[in-house]
Design an enzyme around this catalytic site. Sequence first.
Site, PDB file in Angstrom:
ATOM      1  N   GLU A 416       0.820  -1.217   0.000  1.00 15.60           N
ATOM      2  CA  GLU A 416       0.000   0.000   0.000  1.00 15.60           C
ATOM      3  C   GLU A 416       0.853   1.266   0.000  1.00 15.60           C
ATOM      4  O   GLU A 416       0.788   2.090   0.909  1.00 15.60           O
ATOM      5  CB  GLU A 416      -0.975  -0.042   1.182  1.00 15.60           C
ATOM      6  CG  GLU A 416      -1.981  -1.149   1.006  1.00 15.60           C
ATOM      7  CD  GLU A 416      -2.942  -1.326   2.166  1.00 15.60           C
ATOM      8  OE1 GLU A 416      -4.143  -1.557   1.913  1.00 15.60           O
ATOM      9  OE2 GLU A 416      -2.498  -1.247   3.321  1.00 15.60           O
ATOM     10  N   GLU A 492      -4.313 -10.425   0.152  1.00 20.30           N
ATOM     11  CA  GLU A 492      -5.152 -10.313   1.343  1.00 20.30           C
ATOM     12  C   GLU A 492      -6.579 -10.623   0.930  1.00 20.30           C
ATOM     13  O   GLU A 492      -7.057 -10.130  -0.096  1.00 20.30           O
ATOM     14  CB  GLU A 492      -5.106  -8.903   1.955  1.00 20.30           C
ATOM     15  CG  GLU A 492      -3.767  -8.519   2.539  1.00 20.30           C
ATOM     16  CD  GLU A 492      -3.774  -7.119   3.163  1.00 20.30           C
ATOM     17  OE1 GLU A 492      -4.883  -6.622   3.492  1.00 20.30           O
ATOM     18  OE2 GLU A 492      -2.695  -6.527   3.306  1.00 20.30           O
TER      19      GLU A 492
END
Length: 992
Positions: A416, A492
């Site tokens: 991220e 994820e």
Amino acid sequence: MSTTTPDTPLPYYEDVSPGTGGLPPRAWTAGSDAARLSLGGDWAFRLSPTATTEDESFARPDYDTTGWDTVAVPGHWVLQGHGAPVYTNVLYPFPVDPPRVPTENPTGDHRRVFDLPGDWPAGGDAVLRFEGVESCARVWLNGQELGVFKGSRLPHEFAVGELLRPRGNVLAVRVHQWSSGSYLEDQDQWWLPGIFREVTLSHRPADAVGDFFVHASYDHASGEGTLRVDAEPGGRVTVPELGLDLATGESATVAVEPWTAETPRLYEATLATGGERAPLRVGFRTVVVEDGVIKVNGKRVLFRGVNRHEFHPEAGRAVDLETMREDLVLMKRHNINAVRTSHYPPHPAFLDLCDELGLWVIDECDLETHGFVDLGWRGNPVDDDRWTPALVDRARRMVERDKNHASVVMWSLGNECGTGRGLTAMAEWIRERDPSRVIHYEGDMSCADTDVYSRMYAPHQEVEQIGRRAEAPWADAGLDAKRRALPFILCEYAHAMGNGPGGLSEYQRLFEAHERCQGGFVWEWIDHGIAKRTPEGELFYGYGGDFGEELHDGNFVCDGLLFPDRTPSPGLIEYKKVIEPVRIEGDGAAGTVRVTNTHDFADLSHLAFSWVYETEGVEVDGGELAVPPLGPGESAEVELAGRPATDSTGEALWTVRARLAADTAWAPAGHEVAWGQFPAAPARQAPAAAQAEDRAPAAAQTPAATGAAAVAPRREGDTIVLGPGVFDAASGALVSLGGLEVTGPRLDVWRAPTDNDNGAAWQPDERYGLIWRALGLHRLRHRVDAVETADDALTVRTRVAPAATDVGLVAVYRWTADAADGSRLRLAVSVTPHGEWTCPLPRLGVRLGVPAALGRAEWFGGGPGEAYPDTRAASRIGRWTLTVDAMQTTYVRPQENGARADVRWARLTGEDGTGIAVEGAPPFWFTARRWTTEQLDAAEHTPDLSASADTVWVNLDHGQQGIGSQSCGPGVLPPYRLDAGPAEFSFTFSRI
């Protein structure tokens, strides 16, 4: 974005360089014959509120530390009574002005005085090594400054041989909580400053082992492995088991057994230079992307993975070797075969254990800049050339440290961080240094720098499209074509926050159906609750906001498959079942079972199979099952033993289990790996009235069905008596059953919203927990419209609705009694929605209260743990017994929990064996707890729940809304929504 002028020099903790004075990174080794001294233990400690409050005189050997505190190293000072931890998911807990940090910058000065052991070798050099310090450290030894480093989860070394003295060495370390490095470490975790990994001193003899790179490939066509070890300085490599004795830089090709996560074959080896011998463990394997698929040793792999932060509820990220092993043993015992080291390289010993026990690893760089997302990524360091040296340094330190681990099959650039030139520079350096592994990064949809297409929390429908390579196109045609040719993983998915995650089975079916979809990594391994105690000494776990944080993200830090004390959650039990590497499907009527090996590499010779035949949850017969040693992907139909010759009656089930045939490094022989259960026609049907002590209560039947005369209700003062039941004449509520005081039952639709019910603001699906509360389902009102008695029934007509809206539920309760002996009371419930219901219901059933003394539950149905419509794969039909207290799942933030699925009958009894029994038609969801749903809903931590001294509250549900994964992922899939609609269900109660 910084307000600093170009001519203003920045303090060392704010400049963007990775540090000064350190040695180049090198490979990790677990040990050698060189002397080594651990510098862990109690260190003198002083905490200052800013980075400049105290001068540097504390580094002088003669400095007096009288009055200082002590802290344990490894450790975090905020977990040892100095300051407090801070939890944020995305937001930086300081103003965003890179690379500047606030003046309020907690700074910990550490001092350790040590003597060299008496047998410390003379001559040579010595290296001081820090495995991990958050977030910036400045180091002195015997008054001489060694340097500065950043990169909290990465090792840093200094040459110190000339500075050492036999006795009274003074090591001084100044650690700043905030630094320029903090902008690169915004990783959805507690901010925990301190020296949290080991500090060691290693002797470096002349001609000692320096850096080395083990290249150990495997040719699946020939069955041969090729070994070459590059080393500085040169030496020799011996592998006794393979008869190899090679000069470094020399290659040899021999027949070997390859390393895989299922068969983690390692060869013991030694690297010897003129001054040192270092042990090696060599695993031969080859990782490639071929035809759009990740292959190891020539075969597609399916990742059944988890994301793992390093965490301990008392020690934070100072995780010891025993706890690391415990984590990996639990993973292996729950069929997990892969770990993503979110979002930084783990302690190096963890990777040694992955090599040994067998797990695929995505090794992730210590890098995340997520806090820039809400700024439109303005000032993002990964797209600012000034930061590129620090980014490449972090990639280099990860790769050089971990490059010799067979378990590491992917390098991840970070997490991220948006996109930018710095990521490209990292990828280019890694690809040049180590082309033998796959490069991963999720944050760039173009996949410009990666070898795999990776996503987070993509919904099932999109995963199916990606599996067909039919996903939405990327703007750049060339990059779009590249991406479509790449393998796909969910780095994820299935957010394991609170009760859940739901939808795991549906994801796994997609992974198995589409070659491109190579599995995923559940977020995440463990709840990061920090141990706290109430004034009375009761243990509970704190989360964001419990430590006075100015900004925090609440219990979003508690989103793991383990509770903080490492107890497996129901989510982990479910995941184990969903990803089990053997599929067992049966045709009970035919007496056959189909066994499929879904391992990628291993055959089934390591497993022993057995069968059990049960009626009404009681084992009738069982034995071993001869299953051939099927290879990966192979199936076989195996005949079960003939149906046992018995007079047993009732519902009959076959259960087939696959267990380890011999001890392994992670579980003993007999450990269950997989199981399957399927119905079998019983030898004969049970008579309607049969009810033996060792069997369930008989199936509920109306007097009309049995042909018995009806039992008529009769009034006695302000009560109505029907069979064993006594009702309040005004409200029609049951108040007594066979002399046992009860409250209810009456219609109930509310549940304490789960984290997944409440959902995440950034997810597109409706957040039903908020919708339910806004609608007022937590404060329903019950209106009695009629209490009617007839010859054979008591009928109570009600309307159940929240205030301020015209929607509601009309519920009709029809009570009858069995005339056979007057001991059974039947309730038939019909429910009709009124108004326009635009959302599903949380649950639909009845709630009743029984005396608190009835604290023992027995049931025939799904168990032993909780289950919900989309989390029921691991629910096994059987006869189960637990205390009411043990039926609770103690989520860190209390919420709906504890339902048992597919229950045919249940009993609640006291110590004397008396109590109440209930049967359902159709099977129902059964929950029992010592507090009301409203009390559960109001609780923020487990000590907020106080057990009732008077009542056990029981929910008997016709339906439950699914769970989903919307705390960060997709919501409940349509088949598991409990839409409001007409419903009919019944229960039969009897006094035990």
